[in-house]
Design a protein around this motif. Sequence first.
Motif, PDB file in Angstrom:
ATOM      1  N   ASN A 303     -30.219   4.682  -0.618  1.00  0.00           N
ATOM      2  CA  ASN A 303     -28.797   4.954  -0.407  1.00  0.00           C
ATOM      3  C   ASN A 303     -28.165   3.989   0.582  1.00  0.00           C
ATOM      4  O   ASN A 303     -26.982   3.645   0.449  1.00  0.00           O
ATOM      5  CB  ASN A 303     -28.597   6.402   0.064  1.00  0.00           C
ATOM      6  CG  ASN A 303     -28.720   7.412  -1.057  1.00  0.00           C
ATOM      7  OD1 ASN A 303     -27.773   7.645  -1.800  1.00  0.00           O
ATOM      8  ND2 ASN A 303     -29.895   7.998  -1.190  1.00  0.00           N
ATOM      9  N   LEU A 304     -28.925   3.556   1.552  1.00  0.00           N
ATOM     10  CA  LEU A 304     -28.392   2.597   2.513  1.00  0.00           C
ATOM     11  C   LEU A 304     -28.048   1.267   1.848  1.00  0.00           C
ATOM     12  O   LEU A 304     -27.145   0.547   2.293  1.00  0.00           O
ATOM     13  CB  LEU A 304     -29.403   2.362   3.644  1.00  0.00           C
ATOM     14  CG  LEU A 304     -29.578   3.504   4.636  1.00  0.00           C
ATOM     15  CD1 LEU A 304     -30.711   3.199   5.610  1.00  0.00           C
ATOM     16  CD2 LEU A 304     -28.277   3.773   5.398  1.00  0.00           C
ATOM     17  N   GLU A 305     -28.752   0.938   0.776  1.00  0.00           N
ATOM     18  CA  GLU A 305     -28.476  -0.301   0.046  1.00  0.00           C
ATOM     19  C   GLU A 305     -27.080  -0.315  -0.567  1.00  0.00           C
ATOM     20  O   GLU A 305     -26.523  -1.382  -0.845  1.00  0.00           O
ATOM     21  CB  GLU A 305     -29.518  -0.494  -1.056  1.00  0.00           C
ATOM     22  CG  GLU A 305     -30.899  -0.837  -0.531  1.00  0.00           C
ATOM     23  CD  GLU A 305     -31.930  -0.924  -1.638  1.00  0.00           C
ATOM     24  OE1 GLU A 305     -31.561  -0.634  -2.811  1.00  0.00           O
ATOM     25  OE2 GLU A 305     -33.092  -1.270  -1.355  1.00  0.00           O
ATOM     26  N   PRO A 308     -21.097   0.304   2.117  1.00  0.00           N
ATOM     27  CA  PRO A 308     -20.096  -0.777   2.158  1.00  0.00           C
ATOM     28  C   PRO A 308     -20.116  -1.547   3.477  1.00  0.00           C
ATOM     29  O   PRO A 308     -19.458  -2.576   3.596  1.00  0.00           O
ATOM     30  CB  PRO A 308     -18.768  -0.024   1.985  1.00  0.00           C
ATOM     31  CG  PRO A 308     -19.041   1.339   2.522  1.00  0.00           C
ATOM     32  CD  PRO A 308     -20.468   1.640   2.172  1.00  0.00           C
ATOM     33  N   LEU A 309     -20.856  -1.020   4.461  1.00  0.00           N
ATOM     34  CA  LEU A 309     -21.001  -1.700   5.744  1.00  0.00           C
ATOM     35  C   LEU A 309     -22.489  -1.959   6.001  1.00  0.00           C
ATOM     36  O   LEU A 309     -23.337  -1.165   5.588  1.00  0.00           O
ATOM     37  CB  LEU A 309     -20.434  -0.841   6.883  1.00  0.00           C
ATOM     38  CG  LEU A 309     -18.919  -0.668   6.988  1.00  0.00           C
ATOM     39  CD1 LEU A 309     -18.589   0.234   8.175  1.00  0.00           C
ATOM     40  CD2 LEU A 309     -18.222  -2.008   7.130  1.00  0.00           C
ATOM     41  N   PRO A 310     -22.815  -3.035   6.707  1.00  0.00           N
ATOM     42  CA  PRO A 310     -24.221  -3.260   7.068  1.00  0.00           C
ATOM     43  C   PRO A 310     -24.680  -2.220   8.079  1.00  0.00           C
ATOM     44  O   PRO A 310     -23.872  -1.580   8.753  1.00  0.00           O
ATOM     45  CB  PRO A 310     -24.204  -4.666   7.667  1.00  0.00           C
ATOM     46  CG  PRO A 310     -22.804  -4.876   8.123  1.00  0.00           C
ATOM     47  CD  PRO A 310     -21.935  -4.131   7.162  1.00  0.00           C
ATOM     48  N   VAL A 311     -26.008  -2.042   8.166  1.00  0.00           N
ATOM     49  CA  VAL A 311     -26.584  -1.061   9.078  1.00  0.00           C
ATOM     50  C   VAL A 311     -27.137  -1.768  10.310  1.00  0.00           C
ATOM     51  O   VAL A 311     -27.670  -2.888  10.231  1.00  0.00           O
ATOM     52  CB  VAL A 311     -27.705  -0.269   8.375  1.00  0.00           C
ATOM     53  CG1 VAL A 311     -28.373   0.704   9.342  1.00  0.00           C
ATOM     54  CG2 VAL A 311     -27.137   0.478   7.167  1.00  0.00           C
ATOM     55  N   LEU A 341     -21.649   6.844   8.244  1.00  0.00           N
ATOM     56  CA  LEU A 341     -20.808   5.787   7.677  1.00  0.00           C
ATOM     57  C   LEU A 341     -19.337   6.030   7.968  1.00  0.00           C
ATOM     58  O   LEU A 341     -18.608   5.118   8.383  1.00  0.00           O
ATOM     59  CB  LEU A 341     -21.044   5.699   6.167  1.00  0.00           C
ATOM     60  CG  LEU A 341     -20.116   4.754   5.398  1.00  0.00           C
ATOM     61  CD1 LEU A 341     -20.305   3.318   5.863  1.00  0.00           C
ATOM     62  CD2 LEU A 341     -20.349   4.873   3.895  1.00  0.00           C
ATOM     63  N   HIS A 342     -18.888   7.253   7.767  1.00  0.00           N
ATOM     64  CA  HIS A 342     -17.479   7.571   7.987  1.00  0.00           C
ATOM     65  C   HIS A 342     -17.087   7.373   9.453  1.00  0.00           C
ATOM     66  O   HIS A 342     -15.979   6.921   9.751  1.00  0.00           O
ATOM     67  CB  HIS A 342     -17.194   9.003   7.546  1.00  0.00           C
ATOM     68  CG  HIS A 342     -17.168   9.165   6.059  1.00  0.00           C
ATOM     69  ND1 HIS A 342     -16.904  10.369   5.443  1.00  0.00           N
ATOM     70  CD2 HIS A 342     -17.380   8.263   5.061  1.00  0.00           C
ATOM     71  CE1 HIS A 342     -16.949  10.212   4.128  1.00  0.00           C
ATOM     72  NE2 HIS A 342     -17.234   8.950   3.878  1.00  0.00           N
ATOM     73  N   ARG A 343     -18.008   7.705  10.349  1.00  0.00           N
ATOM     74  CA  ARG A 343     -17.688   7.522  11.772  1.00  0.00           C
ATOM     75  C   ARG A 343     -17.538   6.036  12.100  1.00  0.00           C
ATOM     76  O   ARG A 343     -16.646   5.640  12.853  1.00  0.00           O
ATOM     77  CB  ARG A 343     -18.773   8.140  12.644  1.00  0.00           C
ATOM     78  CG  ARG A 343     -18.455   8.005  14.122  1.00  0.00           C
ATOM     79  CD  ARG A 343     -19.399   8.768  15.000  1.00  0.00           C
ATOM     80  NE  ARG A 343     -19.040   8.604  16.409  1.00  0.00           N
ATOM     81  CZ  ARG A 343     -19.733   9.132  17.409  1.00  0.00           C
ATOM     82  NH1 ARG A 343     -20.804   9.865  17.161  1.00  0.00           N
ATOM     83  NH2 ARG A 343     -19.335   8.938  18.653  1.00  0.00           N
ATOM     84  N   GLU A 349     -15.889  -0.133  13.216  1.00  0.00           N
ATOM     85  CA  GLU A 349     -17.072  -0.901  13.569  1.00  0.00           C
ATOM     86  C   GLU A 349     -17.392  -1.921  12.469  1.00  0.00           C
ATOM     87  O   GLU A 349     -17.023  -1.743  11.308  1.00  0.00           O
ATOM     88  CB  GLU A 349     -18.280   0.025  13.747  1.00  0.00           C
ATOM     89  CG  GLU A 349     -18.099   1.120  14.778  1.00  0.00           C
ATOM     90  CD  GLU A 349     -18.235   0.599  16.206  1.00  0.00           C
ATOM     91  OE1 GLU A 349     -18.417  -0.624  16.375  1.00  0.00           O
ATOM     92  OE2 GLU A 349     -18.161   1.425  17.136  1.00  0.00           O
ATOM     93  N   GLU A 350     -18.096  -2.960  12.836  1.00  0.00           N
ATOM     94  CA  GLU A 350     -18.515  -3.969  11.863  1.00  0.00           C
ATOM     95  C   GLU A 350     -19.797  -3.565  11.161  1.00  0.00           C
ATOM     96  O   GLU A 350     -20.147  -4.107  10.110  1.00  0.00           O
ATOM     97  CB  GLU A 350     -18.698  -5.324  12.560  1.00  0.00           C
ATOM     98  CG  GLU A 350     -17.398  -5.899  13.106  1.00  0.00           C
ATOM     99  CD  GLU A 350     -17.612  -7.275  13.721  1.00  0.00           C
ATOM    100  OE1 GLU A 350     -18.781  -7.740  13.750  1.00  0.00           O
ATOM    101  OE2 GLU A 350     -16.624  -7.878  14.169  1.00  0.00           O
ATOM    102  N   TYR A 351     -20.547  -2.641  11.764  1.00  0.00           N
ATOM    103  CA  TYR A 351     -21.760  -2.126  11.137  1.00  0.00           C
ATOM    104  C   TYR A 351     -21.951  -0.680  11.589  1.00  0.00           C
ATOM    105  O   TYR A 351     -21.308  -0.216  12.541  1.00  0.00           O
ATOM    106  CB  TYR A 351     -22.980  -2.981  11.500  1.00  0.00           C
ATOM    107  CG  TYR A 351     -23.255  -3.099  12.987  1.00  0.00           C
ATOM    108  CD1 TYR A 351     -24.014  -2.144  13.656  1.00  0.00           C
ATOM    109  CD2 TYR A 351     -22.748  -4.180  13.712  1.00  0.00           C
ATOM    110  CE1 TYR A 351     -24.259  -2.250  15.007  1.00  0.00           C
ATOM    111  CE2 TYR A 351     -23.007  -4.300  15.072  1.00  0.00           C
ATOM    112  CZ  TYR A 351     -23.758  -3.322  15.711  1.00  0.00           C
ATOM    113  OH  TYR A 351     -23.996  -3.430  17.062  1.00  0.00           O
ATOM    114  N   VAL A 352     -22.845   0.040  10.900  1.00  0.00           N
ATOM    115  CA  VAL A 352     -23.104   1.445  11.223  1.00  0.00           C
ATOM    116  C   VAL A 352     -24.174   1.499  12.313  1.00  0.00           C
ATOM    117  O   VAL A 352     -25.325   1.114  12.085  1.00  0.00           O
ATOM    118  CB  VAL A 352     -23.573   2.227   9.982  1.00  0.00           C
ATOM    119  CG1 VAL A 352     -23.695   3.714  10.323  1.00  0.00           C
ATOM    120  CG2 VAL A 352     -22.624   2.021   8.817  1.00  0.00           C
ATOM    121  N   LYS A 353     -23.803   1.960  13.478  1.00  0.00           N
ATOM    122  CA  LYS A 353     -24.714   1.992  14.606  1.00  0.00           C
ATOM    123  C   LYS A 353     -25.825   3.031  14.415  1.00  0.00           C
ATOM    124  O   LYS A 353     -25.622   4.079  13.797  1.00  0.00           O
ATOM    125  CB  LYS A 353     -23.943   2.322  15.886  1.00  0.00           C
ATOM    126  CG  LYS A 353     -22.947   1.257  16.300  1.00  0.00           C
ATOM    127  CD  LYS A 353     -22.256   1.647  17.595  1.00  0.00           C
ATOM    128  CE  LYS A 353     -21.283   0.560  18.061  1.00  0.00           C
ATOM    129  NZ  LYS A 353     -20.596   0.936  19.323  1.00  0.00           N
TER     130      LYS A 353
END
Length: 378
Positions: A303-305, A308-311, A341-343, A349-353
């Motif tokens: 699912n992470l693949e 829409p944002l990098p992890v 992701l929504h947060r 953010e530029e990526y999901v922390k």
Amino acid sequence: MKMRASQRSNSKKNFDDNPYFEGSGTEFAREVVLKPAGYPLIGLIDDDPFIDDTDLFEAYIRDQWEGWEVETGMYLFDRELFKGFAYRVVSADPEGFAIGPETKVQIAPSNAKPEFVENKPETFISFDEIIGQDAAKKKCRLIERYLAEPETFGKWAPRNVLFHGPSGTGKTMLAKALACKADVPLIPVKATQLIGEFVGEGARQIHELYERAEDMAPCIIFIDEIDAIALDRKYQELRGDVVEIVNALITEMDGLSERKGVCTIGSTNRIQSLDSAVRSRFEEEIGFVLPTADEVEEILKSNLETFPLPVDPSFNVKRFSKEAVGFSGRDLVHKVLKTALHRAIIEDEEYVKAEYFNKALAELKKNGLDDDCRQFYA
């Protein structure tokens, strides 16, 4: 389907006053063509309705819907003889005008095809897309074989199969994958939708459901949340008056009217609460379990693949997966990954922390969903 006040007052006026019928005043449609669409709850429809007296049928239609504005594509629902049965408006001349005292009403042939049933899943789903549940997938091979060669099984056919286990573990998805693999229609039904408003209505819908399935055979009837109508009798106050529905379902499952090539798959999260009479009709019970740590890791990675944002590169999926054991795949996707992701999107953010994933999981654990899940399905 709102009706203007002027239409309500004028709907009973003389037909000659209609400007579309060489009069002036009331706005009525010249002609309305309807097509039987079936019951929207379970998509059932018998053969084309037999109307031997068109004048009587038109009077029946106008008695219910006179004054209603009609447009192509809308539905009119029977409120009298077949409560809830739907007719789709194929055409209305002119569009947007009301059915009047002398509007011509015609019935288009339905070709006996229900409009509310998806004969095949909308998208192809393979067994490989379902992570885990290897034992369940293996047992489903028997159903696949039966649907491919129903005539060879005779009385040994797996006609009734029960899927049971925690919510969100893939029961519905596996039923769809099975239909895709066997290349047969799938008729999905919510058990709560089988409960009719009037005595006999629920039983009639069940019998019609199986008649339709027989016409489409080989096929699968998938009854989700079957416990909604088949709770144990000691929970009578919760289950309500559904005796007629349960009896009709048992009759069909018993195969008194043998329907070759029809497999009923019931699905429940509460197997211990099922009516013993219904449960005994299932020849096979297939259990679904919560994912292991390795399966959780696979669910997360797949699912992470699609994010829409990098992890965050510091996010350790393997370590996180061990912490997330005890939740269903659906909880992981919708209440952990989606929340994180929504947060990140909200915070621009530029990526999901990594901390967003940890906080989402902590919140889920705080709500006690993992403990409830273990206790309820123990």
